[in-house]
Design an enzyme around this catalytic site. Structure first.
Site, PDB file in Angstrom:
ATOM      1  N   GLY B  42      43.751  39.365  50.803  1.00 29.21           N
ATOM      2  CA  GLY B  42      43.459  39.777  52.184  1.00 29.21           C
ATOM      3  C   GLY B  42      42.556  40.989  52.276  1.00 29.21           C
ATOM      4  N   SER B  43      41.966  41.392  51.134  1.00 27.63           N
ATOM      5  CA  SER B  43      41.115  42.590  51.167  1.00 27.63           C
ATOM      6  C   SER B  43      39.688  42.282  51.620  1.00 27.63           C
ATOM      7  CB  SER B  43      41.096  43.247  49.788  1.00 27.63           C
ATOM      8  OG  SER B  43      40.585  42.332  48.835  1.00 27.63           O
ATOM      9  N   GLY B  44      39.349  41.007  51.720  1.00 23.17           N
ATOM     10  CA  GLY B  44      38.004  40.642  52.196  1.00 23.17           C
ATOM     11  C   GLY B  44      37.112  40.052  51.122  1.00 23.17           C
ATOM     12  N   LYS B  45      37.690  39.765  49.934  1.00 25.77           N
ATOM     13  CA  LYS B  45      36.877  39.261  48.814  1.00 25.77           C
ATOM     14  C   LYS B  45      36.212  37.925  49.161  1.00 25.77           C
ATOM     15  CE  LYS B  45      40.089  39.039  45.629  1.00 25.77           C
ATOM     16  NZ  LYS B  45      41.304  39.338  46.380  1.00 25.77           N
ATOM     17  N   THR B  47      35.708  36.595  52.107  1.00 24.30           N
ATOM     18  CA  THR B  47      34.744  36.758  53.205  1.00 24.30           C
ATOM     19  C   THR B  47      33.411  37.219  52.639  1.00 24.30           C
ATOM     20  OG1 THR B  47      36.576  37.388  54.641  1.00 24.30           O
ATOM     21  CG2 THR B  47      34.364  37.888  55.439  1.00 24.30           C
ATOM     22  N   GLU B 155      37.411  33.036  42.556  1.00 24.65           N
ATOM     23  CA  GLU B 155      38.556  32.855  41.646  1.00 24.65           C
ATOM     24  C   GLU B 155      38.296  31.753  40.610  1.00 24.65           C
ATOM     25  OE1 GLU B 155      40.914  34.850  41.470  1.00 24.65           O
ATOM     26  OE2 GLU B 155      41.063  35.846  43.415  1.00 24.65           O
TER      27      GLU B 155
END
Lengths: 267, 230
Positions: B42-45, B47, B155
């Site tokens: 949820g850190s924005g990776k 996006t 990932e």
């Protein structure tokens, strides 16, 4: 001919149809079963024989419910341009069909019966979407299954597998966002491999075929995994039913539903 | 080559479900550079990955490749998704790698060799008969076959065994030496200096760390930054 898929409008966006709006309101606090009954009763009544007066009454109900539920205007679904183009095209086709009543414009007589029918049916579809949206905006997904379990209880008398039907429906609804997300990734993956937007009918058909077949393969695999997971946890179990509380707001909603349903049928 | 200036993104903007995915990210990536994007869930990776690959138009700031908006870069930027099966559109390996390009068997074989697969062994095999790691490499071959200038991988190591992971690390290193810029979004930092010369850490959509990978790994600053970012 193909062209690069580059317009900003083609950016992947989220689909927010029937999503819960987390605010506190009298409509949010109603028992989910009350809202389901209202939706079904009014929806069936207005669909049974669609006419403008009945549809206007239902439109009023949708607007009042949305205002009481404090749903912001930004929650209203925004349809893509191609949707409105399609709606416009069907209007033109319906307009050509003519039919009574006739409209006299100078010396010209135009039959607007087809257009009238198109207008009523299109408005009906939007109304049904509006009714469903009010339910979606104001009801948590987790509250639907227990309410349905109570509402469908009489069907147990005729030995219908009520719990299985509810759990299957609830799982299907819960998996909808997953499916939407998967379609979003599929669309993006297809664009990564073939960035040109297909324009010929054959290219469009081929793109749709690729996306649907891949989605199907993936959905079947996911369904199999979910079935294995449910089995591993000992099956679907039974749904704990929720009961309505006899509060003034509930009674009022049942009364309004009865009045509106009767008005739509009798008008 | 790639420039992000003040890039931010808000999902479902103007609705009750609006949520920020990325905020004020400044980043530049040169030809042949390797970048590791790290951070908590949820850190924005993802996006950032979608914006870099031109799949998402940022709601704020400028994202461009050689002065052209990234979302108009077409095949110059490519994204490899975590779920490889969703990226495979044809029944057999050879057909899938060639999909969307006019390439013949020799070029398909080259692309397969680039990702460490033996063309003779896999070219005619059915996609669904492959292992997860093999599917991921076939998807990669299909993207490489379009000769992108920037390859973004979301990932890429998840679900791979040690051998599959080592092969992929080697492939990524090789791709970089051929001039391809590589961005890897991952929670897995082992051997990261072999495919990334820089590492950035995202926290709640903001970039809070940007250092050379080898130093950041060896002196532990990357792990300290990740711990701080939660």
């Amino acid at each position: 001919m193909s062209r690069p898929a580059s317009a900003p409008g083609q950016a992947v966006t989220e689909i927010n149809l029937l999503r819960y709006v987390p605010v506190d309101s009298p409509v949010h606090r109603l028992w989910a079963g009350t809202k389901i009954v209202a939706l079904v009763a009014i929806g069936v009544a207005v669909s049974e024989k669609p006419h403008w007066y009945g549809e206007l009454v239902v439109a009023g109900v949708v607007v009042v419910a949305a205002v009481l539920a404090r749903v912001p205007i930004g929650a209203v679904p925004r349809f893509p341009r191609w949707f409105w183009i399609g709606v416009g095209l069907t209007a033109v086709i319906a307009g050509f069909s003519g039919g009574k009543p006739n409209l006299h414009l100078g010396g010209l007589t135009v039959g607007v019966g087809g257009l009238d029918e198109w207008g009523r049916l299109t408005f009906l579809v939007l109304l049904l979407l509006g009714l469903s949206s009010v339910l979606g905006w104001t009801t948590r997904m987790a509250d639907l299954a227990p309410a349905l379990s109570t509402l469908m209880a009489p069907l147990r008398l005729v030995r219908l597998p009520v719990d299985e039907i509810i759990v299957t429906s609830a799982l299907a609804v819960r998996c909808l966002p997953l499916l939407v997300d998967e379609m979003r990734i599929l669309h993006a993956a297809r664009r990564a491999r073939q960035p040109e937007t297909p324009e010929k009918l054959r290219e469009i058909a081929s793109t749709l075929h690729d996306i649907l077949v891949t989605a199907l393969v993936s959905a079947v695999r996911r369904a199999q995994e979910m079935a294995d997971a449910i089995e591993a946890r000992g099956g679907v179990g039974s749904v704990i039913a929720s009961r309505p509380r006899l509060r003034p707001a509930e009674v009022l909603t049942w009364l309004v539903t009865a009045v509106v349903t009767a008005a739509v049928v009798l008008l | 080559m790639i420039r992000l200036a003040g890039v931010g993104h808000v999902y479902s903007q103007g609705t009750p479900w609006a949520r920020r995915g990325l905020e004020a990210v400044d980043l530049s990536i040169g030809r042949g550079d390797g970048l590791l994007v790290a951070g908590a869930n949820g850190s924005g990776k993802t996006t950032l990955a979608w914006i870099l690959a031109g799949m998402l138009v940022p709601t704020e700031g400028v994202a461009e490749l050689d002065g052209e908006p990234l979302h108009q870069a077409g095949p110059r930027a490519a994204l490899a998704f975590q779920h490889a099966r969703l990226q495979l559109f044809r029944p057999t390996v050879g057909q899938d790698v060639a999909f969307g390009t006019p390439m013949g068997d020799p070029e398909v074989d080259d692309a397969l060799r680039t990702v460490g697969l033996d063309p003779v062994e896999v070219r005619d095999r059915r996609i669904d008969a492959l292992s997860g790691g093999q599917q991921r490499r076939v998807a990669l071959a299909g993207l490489i076959a379009r000769r992108p200038e920037l390859l973004v991988l979301d990932e890429p190591f998840s679900g791979l065994d040690a051998e599959g992971r080592a092969t992929l690390v080697e492939v990524l290193g090789r791709l970089r030496t051929s001039g391809l810029s590589v961005v890897v979004v991952s929670h897995d930092y082992e051997d990261a200096d072999r495919f990334a010369d820089r590492v950035v850490v995202l926290e709640s959509g903001r970039m809070v760390f940007d250092e050379p990978t080898a130093e950041a790994l060896h002196d532990g600053r990357l792990f300290a930054a990740l711990e701080e970012a939660g």
